[in-house]
Design an enzyme around this catalytic site. Sequence first.
Site, PDB file in Angstrom:
ATOM      1  N   ARG A  24       0.837  -1.217   0.000  1.00 41.54           N
ATOM      2  CA  ARG A  24       0.000   0.000   0.000  1.00 41.54           C
ATOM      3  C   ARG A  24       0.871   1.267   0.000  1.00 41.54           C
ATOM      4  O   ARG A  24       0.973   1.971  -0.998  1.00 41.54           O
ATOM      5  CB  ARG A  24      -0.945  -0.045   1.224  1.00 41.54           C
ATOM      6  CG  ARG A  24      -2.053   0.999   1.207  1.00 41.54           C
ATOM      7  CD  ARG A  24      -1.659   2.372   1.695  1.00 41.54           C
ATOM      8  NE  ARG A  24      -1.096   2.405   3.031  1.00 41.54           N
ATOM      9  CZ  ARG A  24      -0.543   3.486   3.558  1.00 41.54           C
ATOM     10  NH1 ARG A  24      -0.462   4.621   2.877  1.00 41.54           N
ATOM     11  NH2 ARG A  24      -0.012   3.448   4.776  1.00 41.54           N
ATOM     12  N   HIS A 220       8.871   6.892   8.229  1.00 37.13           N
ATOM     13  CA  HIS A 220       9.524   6.995   6.918  1.00 37.13           C
ATOM     14  C   HIS A 220      10.991   7.308   7.205  1.00 37.13           C
ATOM     15  O   HIS A 220      11.344   7.766   8.297  1.00 37.13           O
ATOM     16  CB  HIS A 220       8.820   8.043   6.060  1.00 37.13           C
ATOM     17  CG  HIS A 220       7.487   7.543   5.547  1.00 37.13           C
ATOM     18  ND1 HIS A 220       7.318   7.045   4.278  1.00 37.13           N
ATOM     19  CD2 HIS A 220       6.283   7.428   6.146  1.00 37.13           C
ATOM     20  CE1 HIS A 220       6.066   6.664   4.121  1.00 37.13           C
ATOM     21  NE2 HIS A 220       5.406   6.881   5.243  1.00 37.13           N
ATOM     22  N   CYS A 251       4.335   9.304   0.249  1.00 38.20           N
ATOM     23  CA  CYS A 251       2.946   9.724   0.160  1.00 38.20           C
ATOM     24  C   CYS A 251       2.833  10.738  -0.974  1.00 38.20           C
ATOM     25  O   CYS A 251       3.547  11.734  -0.986  1.00 38.20           O
ATOM     26  CB  CYS A 251       2.485  10.338   1.476  1.00 38.20           C
ATOM     27  SG  CYS A 251       0.819  10.999   1.342  1.00 38.20           S
TER      28      CYS A 251
HETATM   29  P1  HMG Z   1     -12.859  14.815  -2.397  1.00 36.86           P
HETATM   30  O1  HMG Z   1     -12.415  15.159  -3.774  1.00 36.86           O
HETATM   31  O2  HMG Z   1     -13.175  15.933  -1.445  1.00 36.86           O
HETATM   32  O3  HMG Z   1     -14.065  13.780  -2.389  1.00 36.86           O
HETATM   33  O4  HMG Z   1     -11.717  13.893  -1.758  1.00 36.86           O
HETATM   34  P2  HMG Z   1     -15.495  13.831  -2.990  1.00 36.86           P
HETATM   35  O5  HMG Z   1     -16.396  13.201  -2.000  1.00 36.86           O
HETATM   36  O6  HMG Z   1     -15.810  15.209  -3.516  1.00 36.86           O
HETATM   37  O7  HMG Z   1     -15.359  12.834  -4.240  1.00 36.86           O
HETATM   38  C1  HMG Z   1     -14.608  13.124  -5.385  1.00 36.86           C
HETATM   39  C2  HMG Z   1     -14.702  11.946  -6.345  1.00 36.86           C
HETATM   40  O8  HMG Z   1     -14.047  10.805  -5.766  1.00 36.86           O
HETATM   41  C3  HMG Z   1     -16.136  11.502  -6.603  1.00 36.86           C
HETATM   42  O9  HMG Z   1     -16.143  10.935  -7.884  1.00 36.86           O
HETATM   43  C4  HMG Z   1     -16.364  10.427  -5.568  1.00 36.86           C
HETATM   44  O10 HMG Z   1     -17.347   9.509  -5.938  1.00 36.86           O
HETATM   45  C5  HMG Z   1     -15.002   9.746  -5.565  1.00 36.86           C
HETATM   46  P3  HMG Z   1     -16.852  11.673  -9.134  1.00 36.86           P
HETATM   47  O11 HMG Z   1     -18.282  11.757  -8.749  1.00 36.86           O
HETATM   48  O12 HMG Z   1     -16.184  13.010  -9.208  1.00 36.86           O
HETATM   49  O13 HMG Z   1     -16.532  10.741 -10.254  1.00 36.86           O
HETATM   50  N1  HMG Z   1     -14.672   9.099  -4.288  1.00 36.86           N
HETATM   51  C6  HMG Z   1     -14.273   7.829  -4.187  1.00 36.86           C
HETATM   52  N2  HMG Z   1     -14.098   6.864  -5.112  1.00 36.86           N
HETATM   53  C7  HMG Z   1     -13.694   5.665  -4.661  1.00 36.86           C
HETATM   54  N3  HMG Z   1     -13.438   5.392  -3.361  1.00 36.86           N
HETATM   55  C8  HMG Z   1     -13.602   6.328  -2.419  1.00 36.86           C
HETATM   56  C9  HMG Z   1     -14.046   7.612  -2.833  1.00 36.86           C
HETATM   57  N4  HMG Z   1     -14.305   8.742  -2.174  1.00 36.86           N
HETATM   58  C10 HMG Z   1     -14.698   9.645  -3.069  1.00 36.86           C
HETATM   59  N5  HMG Z   1     -13.334   6.064  -1.139  1.00 36.86           N
HETATM   60  C11 HMG Z   1     -11.152  12.010  -0.399  1.00 36.86           C
HETATM   61  C12 HMG Z   1     -11.828  13.369  -0.453  1.00 36.86           C
HETATM   62  C13 HMG Z   1     -11.002  11.641   1.051  1.00 36.86           C
HETATM   63  C14 HMG Z   1     -12.012  10.995  -1.140  1.00 36.86           C
HETATM   64  C15 HMG Z   1      -9.758  12.128  -1.096  1.00 36.86           C
HETATM   65  O14 HMG Z   1      -9.078  13.197  -0.512  1.00 36.86           O
HETATM   66  C16 HMG Z   1      -8.913  10.900  -1.000  1.00 36.86           C
HETATM   67  O15 HMG Z   1      -9.241   9.854  -1.588  1.00 36.86           O
HETATM   68  N6  HMG Z   1      -7.774  10.986  -0.293  1.00 36.86           N
HETATM   69  C17 HMG Z   1      -6.873   9.867  -0.103  1.00 36.86           C
HETATM   70  C18 HMG Z   1      -5.432  10.306  -0.298  1.00 36.86           C
HETATM   71  C19 HMG Z   1      -4.494   9.142  -0.010  1.00 36.86           C
HETATM   72  O16 HMG Z   1      -4.831   7.994  -0.243  1.00 36.86           O
HETATM   73  N7  HMG Z   1      -3.297   9.445   0.519  1.00 36.86           N
HETATM   74  C20 HMG Z   1      -2.322   8.444   0.847  1.00 36.86           C
HETATM   75  C21 HMG Z   1      -2.702   7.641   2.055  1.00 36.86           C
HETATM   76  S1  HMG Z   1      -2.325   8.436   3.586  1.00 36.86           S
HETATM   77  C22 HMG Z   1      -0.650   8.112   3.845  1.00 36.86           C
HETATM   78  O17 HMG Z   1       0.016   7.618   2.973  1.00 36.86           O
HETATM   79  C23 HMG Z   1      -0.055   8.380   5.199  1.00 36.86           C
HETATM   80  C24 HMG Z   1       0.169   7.070   6.004  1.00 36.86           C
HETATM   81  O18 HMG Z   1       1.056   6.200   5.317  1.00 36.86           O
HETATM   82  C25 HMG Z   1       0.762   7.415   7.382  1.00 36.86           C
HETATM   83  C26 HMG Z   1       1.968   8.345   7.309  1.00 36.86           C
HETATM   84  O19 HMG Z   1       2.964   8.013   6.641  1.00 36.86           O
HETATM   85  O20 HMG Z   1       1.879   9.420   7.943  1.00 36.86           O
HETATM   86  C27 HMG Z   1      -1.145   6.327   6.236  1.00 36.86           C
HETATM   87 MG    MG Z   2       3.206   6.350   5.309  1.00 41.50          MG
END
Ligand code: HMG
Ligand code: MG
Length: 310
Positions: A24, A220, A251
């Site tokens: 992931r 990290h 990320c």
């Molecule tokens: P948004 O743009 O505000 O969401 O994003 P929205 O509700 O307006 O939706 C936008 C579009 O995305 C829509 O599609 C939704 O249906 C779709 P459209 O109608 O435009 O075609 N959508 C989805 N589709 C599939 N699955 C879903 C989903 N949600 C909405 N779950 C949102 C808000 C939270 C969705 C967005 O910001 C997002 O997906 N963020 C994730 C970012 C991410 O994955 N970052 C990396 C992980 S975190 C990390 O790596 C840190 C960690 O490792 C710890 C560390 O190191 O600190 C964990």
């Molecule tokens: Mg991470």
Amino acid sequence: MRKPQLEPMSGAPDRVTIYEVGARDGLQNEKSLVPVEVKAEFVRRLLGAGLETVEITSFVSPRWVPQLADAAELVSSLGELALGTHRPVLVPNEKGLDRALDLGVSSVAIFGSATETFAARNLSSTVLDQFTMFEPVAKRAKDDGLWLRAYVSMCFGDPWEGDVPVDQVADVCRRMMDLGADQLSLGDTIGVATPGHVGRLLEALDARGIATDQIAVHFHDTYGQALANALEAIRLGVRTIDASAGGLGGCPYARSATGNLATEDLVWALHGMGVETGVDLERLVATSVWMSEQLGRPSPSRVVKALSGE
Ligand code: HMG
Ligand code: MG
């Protein structure tokens, strides 16, 4: 293959759980799309190397993380191997939870931010509003008997905001745990933490009633401190360490986030100290070498480099 000389360290635990994030966190930042069959084979090889807990993918917006748009396909192609308590997936909202539940997933992770800038950039939210987004996800997950992890990012520093006060982080952690999470993972998203800082945050969490056995650490390795920080967390009682095979990772929404602590580097240190992990280091190194061939560049892990060059 060479093994570390076994010299048990007094005070070290018998066993530490490695929470493998390579499939992931390791892959989410890859620029070119990794075929779903390669991801599935990566997971199979990680499990074959003895890793018990393997985070599989994220059910996030495919517009935000195109690399993981194949989450459903990956889980389906792995079948039973991708399901169960030890196969978490990330879900930010109810849409993500629905997608995961449709496939029979029983372990999910929500992921919050300790800082405003990262909440905006990673979740299109604020620190306060992220709890509103997570609340129904956590409630439904717990009502359905799922295992729930809560990540908190930017626990030790933020690329836009600089230092992040320990109390600010601890307050966000408390709120995430109040949603009903079984485990908290402290994210050093940009790899700037140092061992004393780890101790200070654990103290602040203890003062807020979060027990060490509920805590995992997620370092990290940008500044080369990840292993030192992980060993300090273990010394202070943490028993779950996040790591990524071959040191893959980053990320897409955090400038200067590089790979995670390499699982091999952690395993080398732990096995030398006489701490069990269940991991077969030789098979894990072979997996990372294979994965680096798929990605077309060598693994940044020192242990992978040393052992594969023997
Ligand atoms: P948004 O743009 O505000 O969401 O994003 P929205 O509700 O307006 O939706 C936008 C579009 O995305 C829509 O599609 C939704 O249906 C779709 P459209 O109608 O435009 O075609 N959508 C989805 N589709 C599939 N699955 C879903 C989903 N949600 C909405 N779950 C949102 C808000 C939270 C969705 C967005 O910001 C997002 O997906 N963020 C994730 C970012 C991410 O994955 N970052 C990396 C992980 S975190 C990390 O790596 C840190 C960690 O490792 C710890 C560390 O190191 O600190 C964990
Ligand atoms: Mg991470």
